[in-house]
Design a protein around this motif. Sequence first.
Motif, PDB file in Angstrom:
ATOM      1  N   ALA A  38       0.868  -1.266  -0.065  1.00  0.00           N
ATOM      2  CA  ALA A  38      -0.154   0.045  -0.048  1.00  0.00           C
ATOM      3  C   ALA A  38       0.982   1.310   0.119  1.00  0.00           C
ATOM      4  N   MET A  39       2.083   1.065   0.545  1.00  0.00           N
ATOM      5  CA  MET A  39       2.916   2.531   0.692  1.00  0.00           C
ATOM      6  C   MET A  39       3.411   2.605  -0.682  1.00  0.00           C
ATOM      7  N   TYR A  40       3.938   1.628  -1.485  1.00  0.00           N
ATOM      8  CA  TYR A  40       4.293   1.969  -2.728  1.00  0.00           C
ATOM      9  C   TYR A  40       3.176   2.171  -3.838  1.00  0.00           C
ATOM     10  N   ARG A  41       1.897   1.715  -3.450  1.00  0.00           N
ATOM     11  CA  ARG A  41       0.718   2.287  -4.310  1.00  0.00           C
ATOM     12  C   ARG A  41       0.643   3.646  -4.036  1.00  0.00           C
ATOM     13  N   ALA A  42       0.709   4.122  -2.694  1.00  0.00           N
ATOM     14  CA  ALA A  42       0.471   5.488  -2.375  1.00  0.00           C
ATOM     15  C   ALA A  42       1.404   6.479  -3.198  1.00  0.00           C
ATOM     16  N   VAL A  43       2.583   6.011  -3.249  1.00  0.00           N
ATOM     17  CA  VAL A  43       3.792   6.821  -3.952  1.00  0.00           C
ATOM     18  C   VAL A  43       3.470   6.766  -5.437  1.00  0.00           C
ATOM     19  N   THR A  44       2.885   5.749  -5.760  1.00  0.00           N
ATOM     20  CA  THR A  44       2.441   5.682  -7.340  1.00  0.00           C
ATOM     21  C   THR A  44       1.359   6.608  -7.576  1.00  0.00           C
ATOM     22  N   LEU A  45       0.495   6.767  -6.605  1.00  0.00           N
ATOM     23  CA  LEU A  45      -0.826   7.530  -6.712  1.00  0.00           C
ATOM     24  C   LEU A  45      -0.411   8.882  -6.732  1.00  0.00           C
ATOM     25  N   TYR A  46       0.490   9.180  -5.995  1.00  0.00           N
ATOM     26  CA  TYR A  46       0.857  10.548  -5.889  1.00  0.00           C
ATOM     27  C   TYR A  46       1.582  11.139  -7.282  1.00  0.00           C
ATOM     28  N   CYS A  47       2.561  10.035  -7.934  1.00  0.00           N
ATOM     29  CA  CYS A  47       3.110  10.530  -9.052  1.00  0.00           C
ATOM     30  C   CYS A  47       2.103  10.562 -10.282  1.00  0.00           C
ATOM     31  N   LEU A  48       0.980   9.779  -9.988  1.00  0.00           N
ATOM     32  CA  LEU A  48       0.213   9.808 -11.414  1.00  0.00           C
ATOM     33  C   LEU A  48      -0.724  11.020 -11.181  1.00  0.00           C
ATOM     34  N   ASP A  49      -1.040  11.596  -9.968  1.00  0.00           N
ATOM     35  CA  ASP A  49      -1.839  12.855  -9.675  1.00  0.00           C
ATOM     36  C   ASP A  49      -1.057  14.057  -9.876  1.00  0.00           C
ATOM     37  N   VAL A  92      -7.039   7.262   0.711  1.00  0.00           N
ATOM     38  CA  VAL A  92      -6.787   6.895  -0.746  1.00  0.00           C
ATOM     39  C   VAL A  92      -6.823   5.180  -0.678  1.00  0.00           C
ATOM     40  N   GLU A  93      -7.383   4.479   0.295  1.00  0.00           N
ATOM     41  CA  GLU A  93      -7.426   3.119   0.214  1.00  0.00           C
ATOM     42  C   GLU A  93      -8.227   2.577  -1.079  1.00  0.00           C
ATOM     43  N   GLN A  94      -9.268   3.162  -1.444  1.00  0.00           N
ATOM     44  CA  GLN A  94      -9.920   2.690  -2.646  1.00  0.00           C
ATOM     45  C   GLN A  94      -9.210   2.872  -3.852  1.00  0.00           C
ATOM     46  N   GLU A  95      -8.476   4.071  -3.943  1.00  0.00           N
ATOM     47  CA  GLU A  95      -7.638   4.750  -5.157  1.00  0.00           C
ATOM     48  C   GLU A  95      -6.771   3.808  -5.601  1.00  0.00           C
TER      49      GLU A  95
END
Length: 232
Positions: A38-49, A92-95
């Motif tokens: 989830a931590m790697y996913r959250a950094v990825t979401l930050y990058c995409l956003d 950001v759990e769903q996203e």
Amino acid sequence: MDNKSIIIAIDGFSSCGKSTMAKDLARRIGYIYVDSGAMYRAVTLYCLDNRLINDGVVDTQRLASAMGEIVISFANNPTSGKQETYLNGVCVEQEIRNMRVSNSVSLVSQIDFVREALVAQQRRLGEAKGIVMDGRDIGTAVFPDAELKIFVTASARTRAERRAAEMQAAGENADIDAIERNIAMRDEMDMTRKISPLRKAHDAIELDNSRMTIDEQNAWLLARYEETIARL
Ligand code: DC
């Protein structure tokens, strides 16, 4: 019950049911559960956003200077009782579970400074022990001295079917073939990346759960925990 606190590292391929068994064990034995993916996913979401990924390439220079602004935390949802991931104070759990993030997370998790920052945070979370953490490199790189290490595997199709069922339960569309392709691509990237590739630690216990029910795998893990505690 005993009062020996240990570190439990659960590694393995994506969508293998690691988090299901890790969460169940943490709840039963009163340990903290940390989903490192989830931590790697959250950094990825930050990058995409923040448009830091263009045509499959991460702008590592901008990401390096943004790392200090990326704060990841976890909190329990009082209604569902489930743990949720927060990025800079926003849930950001769903996203972080959608395909947009799934398709880019391997790119971000290959970056050395991202791994260093997240591994440091993961070690801080485990300082007091009493933790179950799942991921790809928990038993090899994050906690090489963990008292109990598990390496979970299951066939790619089984894993795609499980992930599709999860997405459907959350009201999302799920294309099993596309999910299976994504899983196979991530397996390949996870196993071949230069830093901390996915591999079984020499002292990890392997579990192929392709033919196990959730209850069976939970019981299997609890038994491994009890054996470990009895040996200490
Ligand atoms: O477990 P998951 O599918 O949510 O993980 C998302 C991605 O993050 C996965 O493709 C590999 C990466 N990951 C990693 O490199 N190291 C970890 N400890 C956990 C996840």
